[in-house]
Each structure stands twice: as C-alpha cells, then as structure tokens.
Design a protein around this motif. Structure first.
Motif, PDB file in Angstrom:
ATOM      1  N   ALA A   1       0.845  -1.197   0.000  1.00 37.65           N
ATOM      2  CA  ALA A   1       0.000   0.000   0.000  1.00 37.65           C
ATOM      3  C   ALA A   1       0.876   1.241   0.000  1.00 37.65           C
ATOM      4  O   ALA A   1       2.073   1.178   0.284  1.00 37.65           O
ATOM      5  N   SER A   2       0.252   2.375  -0.285  1.00 42.25           N
ATOM      6  CA  SER A   2       0.976   3.651  -0.376  1.00 42.25           C
ATOM      7  C   SER A   2       1.401   4.134   1.001  1.00 42.25           C
ATOM      8  O   SER A   2       0.726   3.880   1.998  1.00 42.25           O
ATOM      9  N   VAL A   3       2.507   4.880   1.015  1.00 40.90           N
ATOM     10  CA  VAL A   3       2.922   5.563   2.241  1.00 40.90           C
ATOM     11  C   VAL A   3       2.831   7.068   2.004  1.00 40.90           C
ATOM     12  O   VAL A   3       2.841   7.551   0.865  1.00 40.90           O
ATOM     13  N   LYS A   4       2.717   7.796   3.121  1.00 39.47           N
ATOM     14  CA  LYS A   4       2.638   9.255   3.023  1.00 39.47           C
ATOM     15  C   LYS A   4       3.489   9.875   4.129  1.00 39.47           C
ATOM     16  O   LYS A   4       3.862   9.182   5.095  1.00 39.47           O
ATOM     17  N   ILE A   5       3.771  11.141   3.972  1.00 41.44           N
ATOM     18  CA  ILE A   5       4.571  11.847   4.973  1.00 41.44           C
ATOM     19  C   ILE A   5       3.872  11.757   6.329  1.00 41.44           C
ATOM     20  O   ILE A   5       2.656  11.943   6.423  1.00 41.44           O
ATOM     21  N   GLY A   6       4.655  11.440   7.345  1.00 38.35           N
ATOM     22  CA  GLY A   6       4.096  11.290   8.691  1.00 38.35           C
ATOM     23  C   GLY A   6       3.916   9.844   9.105  1.00 38.35           C
ATOM     24  O   GLY A   6       3.755   9.550  10.293  1.00 38.35           O
TER      25      GLY A   6
END
Ligand code: MG
Length: 202
Positions: free
Chosen positions: A179-184
């Motif tokens: 799955a995608s990762v995001k900042i934080g």
C-alpha cells in the motif's frame, strides 16, 4: 555489494498485482546506492504512489556461482528484514510500455534494511512469520511457509546467472498488503515479535 530482489514470490501478492504466479523465480537488482538504514526516509517527489513491500532479506556470506539448492544454506548465516520501496505509478508505466523497472525500483533509498540481522540457526526459516506496521497498525503479515520459491531455491536460481559475493543482499519477495505511504507514516518491521527496524516517512 549488490541487492537482488525477487518479484512475486507469494501467490496472494501476485494476485493483488493481477499478475500470474511465476514458474521460475523473477529477479531484478538495485544498486548499492539504494540501500537505506533507519530511521528517516524522505518521500521522493517523482512518484505519487510510493508503496511498501516488506521482505525477508538474506545476507550472503560466501562467494558462489552455480550453487546447488542442497548446498545453498552454506552461503548465508544471517537473516534481516527490509522494504523494497516501489514507485507503483512508474512501475505500471514501465510494465505497460515494456520498459525496465529501474526507475520504479532502484532509486536512492529504495532498499530499506534494518540494522539488526538474526542468526539463522535461531529461526525456523521454513515457517517464519514477519510483519510490517504503519502507525502501529499491521498492514502486511506473511510467513516464509508461503514462499513459492524457498531461500535455497532462490540462491540456486540466481547464482546460475550472477555470481553471489560476500555482503550481497537478497530481498525474497513480499506478501500481500502492499500500500501507499505518506509523509508522517511510521513503519516498523518485525520478525515474530522482534522489531528489526523503525522508519519515519518525512
Ligand atoms: Mg518486492
């Protein structure tokens, strides 16, 4: 050293990628500049869909070529855990256009590796559970029992084509749940209950 990664070594991951289960191991490489140790990871700006792939990592400790599967266990003593970060949007473009995957897979810091490696004699490599959490929620969970090709089969296959050298790392494929990762995000990798790395996405 070089980093060799196995594609689609878990049937449920091949299914989530809408890809066939391979009849022989699929491998590709990342350069040594891809290696990234904990803790801060900076999200690259060239992708809008950076995905985590948690993978068991084998550290090669002897030079070998044409290694027979029955002797492969003599070529590694330590097991680690890492992430094969993948720019999925770029990989999709590469696949659709029949292009190599390097832009999607081999960029700087794309091969996360924990600092801790475990002595293989303390592990049950035939059925070893591992997992990835994101912000303390389990997002990927697998067992080596579900590998299509075992570590020893992978070493035999790769070493037919490429000489393995001391310090080379083999990323053995990811189970389902990419799955995608995001900042934080805070990613943590575990073998059993033991944490092998923490990663903060910045
Ligand atoms: Mg992978």
């Amino acid at each position: 050293m070089k980093i060799i990664c196995i594609g689609r070594n878990y049937a449920d991951h091949a299914k989530e990628m809408n890809s066939p289960v391979p009849k022989e191991p699929i491998f590709f490489m990342k350069p040594d500049t891809a290696l990234h140790r904990e803790v801060d990871f900076y999200l690259p700006d060239f992708t809008k869909d950076l995905q985590h792939e948690i993978e068991v990592v084998v550290k090669i400790n002897r030079v070998g070529k044409n290694i027979a599967p029955e002797f492969a266990s003599g070529y590694y003593a330590e097991i680690g855990l890492g992430i094969d970060f993948t720019a999925r949007d770029i990989q999709k473009h590469c696949k659709e256009n029949g292009l190599p995957w390097e832009k999607a897979k081999a960029f700087d810091s794309s091969a996360v590796i924990g600092n801790t490696f475990l002595d293989k004699s303390t592990l049950n490599l035939a059925n070893m559970e591992f997992s990835l959490t994101n912000n303390d929620v389990v997002v990927q969970k697998g067992t080596t029992a579900d590998m299509i090709f075992s570590i020893d089969q992978l070493i035999a296959h790769i070493s037919k084509y490429v000489t393995l050298k001391v310090g080379d790392l083999i990323y053995t494929g990811t189970p389902e749940g990419v799955a995608s990762v995001k900042i934080g995000d805070k990613l943590s990798g575990f073998i059993g209950d033991q944490k092998l790395f923490d990663l903060k996405v910045r």
